[in-house]
Design a protein around this motif. Structure first.
Motif, PDB file in Angstrom:
ATOM      1  N   GLY A  33       0.813  -1.212   0.000  1.00 12.55           N
ATOM      2  CA  GLY A  33       0.000   0.000   0.000  1.00 12.55           C
ATOM      3  C   GLY A  33       0.845   1.260   0.000  1.00 12.55           C
ATOM      4  O   GLY A  33       0.533   2.230  -0.716  1.00 12.55           O
ATOM      5  N   ARG A  37       0.923   4.310  -2.772  1.00 13.71           N
ATOM      6  CA  ARG A  37       0.555   5.665  -2.356  1.00 13.71           C
ATOM      7  C   ARG A  37       1.689   6.660  -2.618  1.00 13.71           C
ATOM      8  O   ARG A  37       1.450   7.771  -3.125  1.00 13.71           O
ATOM      9  N   ARG A 337      -4.511  -1.378   5.864  1.00  8.20           N
ATOM     10  CA  ARG A 337      -5.024  -0.166   5.203  1.00  8.20           C
ATOM     11  C   ARG A 337      -4.964   1.030   6.148  1.00  8.20           C
ATOM     12  O   ARG A 337      -4.576   2.134   5.759  1.00  8.20           O
ATOM     13  N   VAL A 340      -1.366   2.180   6.464  1.00  5.26           N
ATOM     14  CA  VAL A 340      -0.920   2.941   5.286  1.00  5.26           C
ATOM     15  C   VAL A 340      -1.281   4.417   5.460  1.00  5.26           C
ATOM     16  O   VAL A 340      -0.448   5.311   5.277  1.00  5.26           O
TER      17      VAL A 340
END
Length: 382
Positions: A33, A37, A337, A340
């Motif tokens: 992730g 990003r 998630r 992240v």
């Protein structure tokens, strides 16, 4: 790395990856992730997977972290590692301990004379990805250093599998001919959960076996191993940047009474509880020790441990080392998630506690080709 920058100027970059059984899924998803990003933040071309391993000079991983470390060093896309955890977990951990004294007693009785799980499913899953490549072959192809802590059971001494990455002297050749699959199996051989791993010594003509168990018994958080190796292998005065990644161990503290303190076999979950306490306590302590030592090396050392998501109290029960349930896997995915978001915010906005160093590890990260060459399961070839 920028070839136009002198060795003394560019940092020697290191990645350290904790052990934690099935919770390795969290680490893999977190790094996957963050790669996406930060690539988006830099307006790099979007891709299904990025070659995060190529961002580092050295990668160190223990137990489940060894699987991730070897995959990254070998050029295996993170999506393949995530797939391994999600699709193979139930086969690998087919006989989890379970929660509660009654389940622990039944588990202990059923596995009183052998390890709880057959190692074949894990070995098969690893071979699908790593084939029969050796430590030296991988290093020759990729040029990324690797350290994997284990324990030699016959001597009760630490053993660190290493690539021949010492460019100052012709050494570190002991482990050249070990297969990457065997190195993974040696470091992940958690006591009682998986059997010890016997590997024929490549240097012994008679094929004498070396026997290994989980490296997490002494270096579940291998950040101190990583820093020590970096100080040894980098050039004098060269800056070091070290990123450490946990497997999001949940807080398992509890109120104690005199009766609770007098715990025996069942109170320690048939012995598995002792292992979990040792691993979690070690991970916490080594973070502090590494952070402290980094300040007094006489070198410029940047150290960061990625921020973990908070585990809700009601979910702690699902995050044992060997729980392959859908609920556990979904929880690890959600926590990754959340982590992240926390780490991107820390790197870019300074909240939670500012950690601008995080973003540096993902600068100009390169994408893997959209399609891997046919028959090439190892990853992108040089």
């Amino acid at each position: 790395m920028d070839c136009g920058v002198g060795v003394e100027d560019r940092p020697y970059r290191v990645l350290s990856l904790d052990g934690g059984g099935i919770r390795g899924l969290y680490s893999a998803l977190l790094l996957q992730g963050l790669s996406k990003r930060f690539a988006a933040n830099q307006r790099l071309p979007a891709a299904a997977s990025y070659d995060l391993g190529a961002q580092f000079d050295l990668i160190v991983g223990t137990s489940t972290g060894a699987i991730l470390a070897i995959a990254l060093a070998a050029g295996v896309p993170l999506e393949r590692v995530v797939e391994l955890y999600r699709l193979k977990a139930k086969g690998i951990f087919s006989n989890p301990v379970g929660h509660g004294r009654a389940k622990a007693l039944l588990w202990a009785f059923c596995n009183r004379s052998h390890a709880a799980n057959n190692p074949a499913p894990l070995e098969e899953a690893l071979r699908e990805v790593l084939q029969d490549e050796t430590v030296e072959q991988m290093y020759t192809r990729r040029g990324i250093g690797l350290c994997v802590p284990t324990v030699n059971v016959e001597t009760n001494k630490a053993w660190v599998f290493k690539t021949p990455h010492d460019k100052k002297a012709n050494r570190l050749n002991r482990d050249n001919d070990y297969r990457l699959v065997d190195v993974c199996m040696a470091s992940t051989a958690a006591p009682m959960v998986l059997p010890l791993r016997g590997i024929a010594s490549p240097s012994d003509e008679k094929g004498a076996m070396n026997w290994f168990t989980d490296g997490g018994l002494w270096a579940n958080n291998p950040s101190l191993v990583a820093l020590t190796e970096a100080l040894t292998m980098s050039e004098p005065g060269q800056p070091i940047e070290l990123m450490s990644v946990s497997t999001c161990p949940p807080f398992k503290g509890c109120s104690m009474t005199a009766k609770d303190a007098n715990r025996g076999f069942l109170g320690w979950q048939a012995g598995v509880g002792i292992v979990e306490v040792a691993l979690d306590a070690q991970s916490f302590a080594y973070d502090y020790v590494t952070k402290t030592i980094a300040k007094y090396t006489g070198r410029e050392v940047g150290y960061v441990r990625l921020i973990d998501a908070d585990v809700p109290t009601d979910d702690v029960i699902h995050l044992s080392l060997d729980n392959p349930s859908k609920k556990a896997l979904d929880l690890l995915s959600r926590l990754a998630r959340d982590a992240v978001d926390l780490n991107v915010s820390a790197a870019t906005a300074g909240s939670p506690p500012p950690q601008p160093l995080i973003a540096k590890f993902f600068e100009n990260i390169q994408a893997f080709p959209a399609e891997q060459p046919e028959g090439d399961e190892i990853g992108q070839r040089a």
